[in-house]
Design a protein around this motif. Structure first.
Motif, PDB file in Angstrom:
ATOM      1  N   GLN A  16       3.406 -10.608  95.623  1.00 38.12           N
ATOM      2  CA  GLN A  16       4.507  -9.760  95.163  1.00 38.12           C
ATOM      3  C   GLN A  16       3.977  -8.574  94.360  1.00 38.12           C
ATOM      4  OE1 GLN A  16       7.558  -9.704  95.917  1.00 38.12           O
ATOM      5  NE2 GLN A  16       8.112 -11.732  96.690  1.00 38.12           N
ATOM      6  N   ARG A  17       2.993  -8.794  93.522  1.00 36.66           N
ATOM      7  CA  ARG A  17       2.423  -7.696  92.739  1.00 36.66           C
ATOM      8  C   ARG A  17       1.795  -6.642  93.654  1.00 36.66           C
ATOM      9  NH1 ARG A  17       1.156  -8.164  87.309  1.00 36.66           N
ATOM     10  NH2 ARG A  17      -0.887  -7.148  87.586  1.00 36.66           N
ATOM     11  N   ASP A  18       1.107  -7.112  94.675  1.00 38.46           N
ATOM     12  CA  ASP A  18       0.434  -6.194  95.588  1.00 38.46           C
ATOM     13  C   ASP A  18       1.428  -5.450  96.465  1.00 38.46           C
ATOM     14  OD1 ASP A  18      -1.715  -4.994  97.084  1.00 38.46           O
ATOM     15  OD2 ASP A  18      -1.340  -6.474  98.654  1.00 38.46           O
ATOM     16  N   GLU A  19       2.345  -6.174  97.088  1.00 39.43           N
ATOM     17  CA  GLU A  19       3.246  -5.550  98.052  1.00 39.43           C
ATOM     18  C   GLU A  19       4.335  -4.715  97.379  1.00 39.43           C
ATOM     19  OE1 GLU A  19       4.766  -8.616 100.575  1.00 39.43           O
ATOM     20  OE2 GLU A  19       2.859  -8.872 101.668  1.00 39.43           O
ATOM     21  N   THR A  20       4.729  -5.067  96.174  1.00 43.24           N
ATOM     22  CA  THR A  20       5.831  -4.360  95.513  1.00 43.24           C
ATOM     23  C   THR A  20       5.355  -3.141  94.728  1.00 43.24           C
ATOM     24  OG1 THR A  20       6.968  -6.483  95.270  1.00 43.24           O
ATOM     25  CG2 THR A  20       7.822  -4.631  93.978  1.00 43.24           C
ATOM     26  N   GLU A  21       4.263  -3.299  93.976  1.00 39.76           N
ATOM     27  CA  GLU A  21       3.809  -2.212  93.103  1.00 39.76           C
ATOM     28  C   GLU A  21       2.320  -1.864  93.275  1.00 39.76           C
ATOM     29  OE1 GLU A  21       5.592  -0.405  91.189  1.00 39.76           O
ATOM     30  OE2 GLU A  21       7.498  -1.473  91.163  1.00 39.76           O
ATOM     31  N   SER A  22       1.657  -2.479  94.265  1.00 46.66           N
ATOM     32  CA  SER A  22       0.218  -2.267  94.479  1.00 46.66           C
ATOM     33  C   SER A  22      -0.590  -2.555  93.210  1.00 46.66           C
ATOM     34  CB  SER A  22      -0.060  -0.826  94.949  1.00 46.66           C
ATOM     35  OG  SER A  22       0.570  -0.583  96.179  1.00 46.66           O
ATOM     36  N   LEU A  23      -0.193  -3.621  92.529  1.00 48.62           N
ATOM     37  CA  LEU A  23      -0.857  -4.010  91.299  1.00 48.62           C
ATOM     38  C   LEU A  23      -2.015  -4.963  91.593  1.00 48.62           C
ATOM     39  CD1 LEU A  23       2.276  -4.664  89.048  1.00 48.62           C
ATOM     40  CD2 LEU A  23       0.758  -2.682  88.992  1.00 48.62           C
ATOM     41  N   PRO A  24      -3.040  -4.951  90.754  1.00 45.23           N
ATOM     42  CA  PRO A  24      -4.152  -5.896  90.959  1.00 45.23           C
ATOM     43  C   PRO A  24      -3.700  -7.328  90.740  1.00 45.23           C
ATOM     44  CG  PRO A  24      -4.390  -4.754  88.856  1.00 45.23           C
ATOM     45  CD  PRO A  24      -3.267  -4.062  89.590  1.00 45.23           C
ATOM     46  N   ALA A  25      -4.412  -8.248  91.363  1.00 42.92           N
ATOM     47  CA  ALA A  25      -4.082  -9.670  91.239  1.00 42.92           C
ATOM     48  C   ALA A  25      -4.335 -10.157  89.820  1.00 42.92           C
ATOM     49  CB  ALA A  25      -4.911 -10.479  92.231  1.00 42.92           C
ATOM     50  N   LEU A  26      -3.537 -11.132  89.410  1.00 42.85           N
ATOM     51  CA  LEU A  26      -3.741 -11.787  88.124  1.00 42.85           C
ATOM     52  C   LEU A  26      -4.805 -12.865  88.278  1.00 42.85           C
ATOM     53  CD1 LEU A  26       0.010 -12.239  87.114  1.00 42.85           C
ATOM     54  CD2 LEU A  26      -1.596 -10.568  86.166  1.00 42.85           C
ATOM     55  N   PHE A  27      -5.652 -12.997  87.254  1.00 47.83           N
ATOM     56  CA  PHE A  27      -6.690 -14.014  87.278  1.00 47.83           C
ATOM     57  C   PHE A  27      -6.191 -15.284  86.603  1.00 47.83           C
ATOM     58  CE2 PHE A  27      -9.065 -10.028  87.522  1.00 47.83           C
ATOM     59  CZ  PHE A  27      -9.899 -10.281  88.598  1.00 47.83           C
ATOM     60  N   GLN A  28      -6.407 -16.416  87.276  1.00 48.45           N
ATOM     61  CA  GLN A  28      -6.039 -17.705  86.701  1.00 48.45           C
ATOM     62  C   GLN A  28      -6.931 -17.987  85.502  1.00 48.45           C
ATOM     63  OE1 GLN A  28      -8.229 -20.604  87.086  1.00 48.45           O
ATOM     64  NE2 GLN A  28      -6.874 -21.855  85.808  1.00 48.45           N
ATOM     65  N   ASN A  29      -6.306 -18.445  84.415  1.00 45.20           N
ATOM     66  CA  ASN A  29      -7.039 -18.739  83.189  1.00 45.20           C
ATOM     67  C   ASN A  29      -6.761 -20.177  82.767  1.00 45.20           C
ATOM     68  OD1 ASN A  29      -6.802 -18.868  79.985  1.00 45.20           O
ATOM     69  ND2 ASN A  29      -8.366 -17.349  80.485  1.00 45.20           N
ATOM     70  N   ASP A  30      -7.808 -20.929  82.464  1.00 45.64           N
ATOM     71  CA  ASP A  30      -7.664 -22.351  82.125  1.00 45.64           C
ATOM     72  C   ASP A  30      -6.837 -22.554  80.854  1.00 45.64           C
ATOM     73  OD1 ASP A  30      -9.141 -23.038  84.338  1.00 45.64           O
ATOM     74  OD2 ASP A  30     -11.028 -23.266  83.239  1.00 45.64           O
ATOM     75  N   ASP A  31      -7.038 -21.693  79.859  1.00 47.21           N
ATOM     76  CA  ASP A  31      -6.265 -21.825  78.620  1.00 47.21           C
ATOM     77  C   ASP A  31      -4.777 -21.609  78.877  1.00 47.21           C
ATOM     78  OD1 ASP A  31      -8.421 -22.421  77.004  1.00 47.21           O
ATOM     79  OD2 ASP A  31      -8.793 -20.333  76.453  1.00 47.21           O
ATOM     80  N   LEU A  32      -4.468 -20.619  79.703  1.00 48.31           N
ATOM     81  CA  LEU A  32      -3.058 -20.350  80.010  1.00 48.31           C
ATOM     82  C   LEU A  32      -2.465 -21.474  80.868  1.00 48.31           C
ATOM     83  CD1 LEU A  32      -3.082 -16.484  80.685  1.00 48.31           C
ATOM     84  CD2 LEU A  32      -2.536 -17.715  78.571  1.00 48.31           C
ATOM     85  N   ASP A  33      -3.288 -22.038  81.758  1.00 46.68           N
ATOM     86  CA  ASP A  33      -2.828 -23.216  82.516  1.00 46.68           C
ATOM     87  C   ASP A  33      -2.462 -24.352  81.560  1.00 46.68           C
ATOM     88  OD1 ASP A  33      -3.030 -22.137  85.030  1.00 46.68           O
ATOM     89  OD2 ASP A  33      -4.929 -23.109  85.540  1.00 46.68           O
ATOM     90  N   ALA A  34      -3.314 -24.552  80.556  1.00 47.83           N
ATOM     91  CA  ALA A  34      -3.065 -25.626  79.584  1.00 47.83           C
ATOM     92  C   ALA A  34      -1.800 -25.358  78.777  1.00 47.83           C
ATOM     93  CB  ALA A  34      -4.269 -25.763  78.655  1.00 47.83           C
ATOM     94  N   ILE A  35      -1.569 -24.095  78.437  1.00 43.51           N
ATOM     95  CA  ILE A  35      -0.342 -23.738  77.704  1.00 43.51           C
ATOM     96  C   ILE A  35       0.878 -24.006  78.571  1.00 43.51           C
ATOM     97  CG2 ILE A  35       0.952 -21.827  76.687  1.00 43.51           C
ATOM     98  CD1 ILE A  35      -1.779 -20.592  75.920  1.00 43.51           C
ATOM     99  N   ALA A  36       0.806 -23.591  79.843  1.00 43.56           N
ATOM    100  CA  ALA A  36       1.927 -23.800  80.766  1.00 43.56           C
ATOM    101  C   ALA A  36       2.222 -25.288  80.921  1.00 43.56           C
ATOM    102  CB  ALA A  36       1.611 -23.171  82.120  1.00 43.56           C
ATOM    103  N   MET A  37       1.179 -26.113  81.049  1.00 44.88           N
ATOM    104  CA  MET A  37       1.390 -27.552  81.213  1.00 44.88           C
ATOM    105  C   MET A  37       1.958 -28.172  79.935  1.00 44.88           C
ATOM    106  SD  MET A  37       1.457 -30.163  83.083  1.00 44.88           S
ATOM    107  CE  MET A  37       0.639 -29.569  84.579  1.00 44.88           C
ATOM    108  N   GLU A  38       1.481 -27.735  78.788  1.00 42.59           N
ATOM    109  CA  GLU A  38       2.016 -28.266  77.530  1.00 42.59           C
ATOM    110  C   GLU A  38       3.490 -27.917  77.374  1.00 42.59           C
ATOM    111  OE1 GLU A  38       1.182 -28.062  72.692  1.00 42.59           O
ATOM    112  OE2 GLU A  38      -0.438 -27.613  74.108  1.00 42.59           O
ATOM    113  N   ARG A  39       3.839 -26.702  77.767  1.00 40.69           N
ATOM    114  CA  ARG A  39       5.249 -26.296  77.694  1.00 40.69           C
ATOM    115  C   ARG A  39       6.096 -27.152  78.645  1.00 40.69           C
ATOM    116  NH1 ARG A  39       8.355 -24.785  75.732  1.00 40.69           N
ATOM    117  NH2 ARG A  39       9.249 -23.005  76.849  1.00 40.69           N
TER     118      ARG A  39
END
Length: 291
Positions: free
Chosen positions: A82-105
Motif C-alpha cells: 500500500q505504501r508503494d502503490e499509493t504514495e511510492s513510499l519506501p518499505a517499512l523495516f520490521q523491528n523486533d522491539d516494535l514487534d514486542a510492543i505490538a505483542m504486549e499490547r
C-alpha cells in the motif's frame, strides 16, 4: 679619589635600589601573562524532543469471515504494498522491539478484555517503548478487532479509515512492529491485529557524547591549573626580592606562572574547537529531529 669611590658606591646603591623597586612594582604587570576569560559551557544543547504519538480510533471489523486467518508477515507485506502503490513510499523495516510492543499490547487487551490504545492503567505503546529503551521521535498505533478474511482485507480496512491510512502512509515512519492473534474477546473467538509504526531517534545523526565528555575533562584540567596559577600569583605578590637569590626565586616563579597560563591557553583553544565540533553535530541532529 676616596670621595669618587664613595660617590660611585652611593650611585651603585641607588641603582640597585631602583632596580629592586622596579622589579617589585613593575615585573608583575610586565612579565605575568593574563589568564583569559574561559568558556565554561556549551553554546548549544540538544533540543527537547517532542515525541509525536498518533493513535486513530480503534477499528472494529464489520465482517465475520468463518475462515479468517491473519499472519504477521502478510500484514507487513500488504502494508508495504500500500505504501508503494499509493504514495511510492519506501518499505517499512520490521523491528523486533516494535514487534514486542505490538505483542504486549495485544496480550494486554485480551487479558484485560478491553479494546483501546490506552490500557485501564493508562498505559499505551509509547509507554512500553520508553520502558524497554526504544527511543523514538514519533510513534503510531493501528489496532483492529474482528475476523477479517485475510491479511490483505485487514490492511485494506485500515486503509479505508482516514486515521489508520495516515499512519500507514506516514512518510516519517521507517520501522514497524506487528502482532496478530485469535483468542476469546467478550465471549467470542476473534482476531486482534496491532501495528506499531515508529521513527526511531537513531534515524538522525547522533552528537558524539565522547566529545562532550572530553570537553568536560579539559574543563576540569583548566580549573585545576587556574587554581594553581592564582595561588602562584598570590605567592609572587608576597615576595619582596632584596637579594640576588630572592630575585632568582622570584623570576623562577614568574616563569612557572607564565608556563601554566600558556598551558591554560592551549587547553582553551582545544576546548573551543571541540565545543564547535560538538555544537555542529547537535545542530544537525536537531534539524533532523524537527523534519
Amino acid at each position: 679619589m676616596f670621595k669618587k669611590i664613595i660617590t660611585f658606591i652611593f650611585f651603585l646603591f641607588l641603582l640597585i635600589w631602583f632596580a629592586v623597586f622596579a622589579i617589585k612594582n613593575n615585573l608583575l604587570d610586565i612579565g605575568l601573562e593574563q589568564i583569559p576569560k574561559i568558556e565554561k559551557s556549551f553554546t548549544n544543547g540538544l533540543i527537547n524532543v517532542e515525541k509525536k504519538i498518533y493513535n486513530p480510533p480503534p477499528l472494529i471489523g464489520e465482517e465475520d469471515a468463518p475462515d479468517s486467518f491473519l499472519t504477521k508477515t502478510g500484514v507487513l507485506r500488504w502494508t508495504n504494498i500500500q505504501r508503494d502503490e499509493t504514495e511510492s513510499l519506501p518499505a517499512l523495516f520490521q523491528n523486533d522491539d516494535l514487534d514486542a510492543i505490538a505483542m504486549e499490547r495485544l496480550e494486554d487487551m485480551f487479558e484485560k478484555q478491553y479494546f483501546d490504545h490506552i490500557s485501564p492503567e493508562g498505559l499505551g505503546a509509547s509507554d512500553i517503548a520508553e520502558d524497554i529503551g526504544y527511543e523514538f521521535i514519533s510513534i503510531g498505533e493501528n489496532i483492529a478487532l474482528g475476523n477479517f478474511k485475510d491479511d490483505k482485507v485487514l490492511v485494506q480496512a485500515w486503509m479505508d479509515s482516514p486515521g489508520h491510512r495516515a499512519n500507514i502512509l506516514n512518510d516519517g515512519y521507517t520501522e514497524i512492529g506487528i502482532a496478530v492473534k485469535k483468542r476469546v474477546y467478550k465471549e467470542h473467538q476473534t482476531w486482534i491485529g496491532v501495528q506499531i509504526f515508529a521513527r526511531p531517534l537513531s534515524d538522525c545523526p547522533q552528537a558524539d557524547q565522547n566529545l562532550k565528555a572530553e570537553v568536560e575533562r579539559i574543563q576540569n584540567q583548566i580549573t585545576i591549573l587556574e587554581n594553581s596559577a592564582y595561588a602562584l600569583r598570590k605567592e609572587i605578590g608576597n615576595i619582596n626580592p632584596k637579594s640576588r637569590k630572592d630575585i632568582k626565586i622570584y623570576n623562577r616563579k614568574i616563569d612557572e606562572y607564565n608556563r601554566i597560563v600558556k598551558e591554560i591557553n592551549s587547553l582553551i583553544k582545544t576546548q573551543k574547537n571541540l565545543i564547535l565540533e560538538y555544537n555542529n553535530q547537535v545542530n544537525l541532529q536537531n534539524k533532523c529531529i524537527q523534519k
